[in-house]
Design a protein around this motif. Structure first.
Motif, mmCIF file in Angstrom:
data_model
loop_
_atom_site.group_PDB
_atom_site.id
_atom_site.type_symbol
_atom_site.label_atom_id
_atom_site.label_comp_id
_atom_site.label_asym_id
_atom_site.label_seq_id
_atom_site.Cartn_x
_atom_site.Cartn_y
_atom_site.Cartn_z
ATOM 1 N N ALA A 38 2.374 -6.340 -107.837
ATOM 2 C CA ALA A 38 0.998 -7.296 -107.031
ATOM 3 C C ALA A 38 1.927 -8.611 -105.962
ATOM 4 C CB ALA A 38 0.520 -8.098 -108.644
ATOM 5 N N GLU A 39 3.354 -7.984 -106.394
ATOM 6 C CA GLU A 39 4.482 -9.070 -105.460
ATOM 7 C C GLU A 39 4.022 -8.326 -103.568
ATOM 8 O OE1 GLU A 39 7.906 -7.714 -106.745
ATOM 9 O OE2 GLU A 39 7.989 -9.059 -108.241
ATOM 10 N N GLU A 40 2.672 -6.922 -103.954
ATOM 11 C CA GLU A 40 2.661 -6.679 -102.524
ATOM 12 C C GLU A 40 1.430 -6.353 -101.717
ATOM 13 O OE1 GLU A 40 4.646 -4.460 -104.394
ATOM 14 O OE2 GLU A 40 6.320 -4.815 -103.309
ATOM 15 N N PHE A 41 0.474 -7.261 -103.074
ATOM 16 C CA PHE A 41 -0.413 -7.342 -102.263
ATOM 17 C C PHE A 41 -1.341 -8.614 -101.597
ATOM 18 C CE2 PHE A 41 -3.877 -7.452 -106.597
ATOM 19 C CZ PHE A 41 -3.359 -5.769 -106.095
ATOM 20 N N LYS A 42 0.558 -9.454 -100.952
ATOM 21 C CA LYS A 42 0.295 -10.811 -99.570
ATOM 22 C C LYS A 42 -0.050 -10.235 -98.660
ATOM 23 C CE LYS A 42 2.078 -14.998 -97.298
ATOM 24 N NZ LYS A 42 3.178 -15.419 -97.151
ATOM 25 N N ASP A 43 1.041 -8.801 -98.525
ATOM 26 C CA ASP A 43 1.337 -7.958 -97.371
ATOM 27 C C ASP A 43 -0.252 -7.438 -97.212
ATOM 28 O OD1 ASP A 43 3.416 -8.946 -96.591
ATOM 29 O OD2 ASP A 43 4.808 -7.544 -98.040
ATOM 30 N N PHE A 44 -0.686 -6.685 -98.341
ATOM 31 C CA PHE A 44 -2.216 -5.865 -98.402
ATOM 32 C C PHE A 44 -3.512 -6.589 -97.868
ATOM 33 C CE2 PHE A 44 -5.055 -3.410 -100.946
ATOM 34 C CZ PHE A 44 -4.786 -2.324 -100.664
#
Length: 99
Positions: free
Chosen positions: A47-53
């Motif tokens: 979920a840490e990569e959700f911003k990038d996603f």
């Protein structure tokens, strides 16, 4: 692609009245590990990569062929926010918080 496939199935269905088709965007969510996926997509493992996603989706979704018909009046940002946060939040509130 999976989300758009589900949306296309509803939008193209003769069994769903046109006024109801937009509601498909309220029924889908992107999760982390609770969806049963054992091997996450490369580059978006937690979920840490959700911003990038989300940023990638903001760039890609408007370019999808026929997206205006699939969005049924929603903006691309509204649809993205629904599948990335709002729908899961509303589900949790309804079924786990009694709100």
């Amino acid at each position: 692609a999976n989300i758009l496939g589900i949306v296309k199935a509803v939008v193209n269905s003769d069994e769903v009245v046109d006024a109801e088709k937009v509601k498909i965007w309220n029924m889908l969510a992107i999760g982390t590990d609770f969806d049963g996926m054992i091997n996450p997509e490369d580059g978006f493992i937690t979920a840490e990569e959700f911003k990038d996603f989300r940023e990638l989706l903001v760039e890609l979704l408007p370019a999808v062929e026929g997206i205006d018909e699939l969005l049924k009046g929603l903006s691309p940002l509204d649809a993205i926010d629904k599948i990335m946060f709002e729908n899961a939040f509303e589900f949790a509130k309804m079924y786990y918080c009694g709100v």
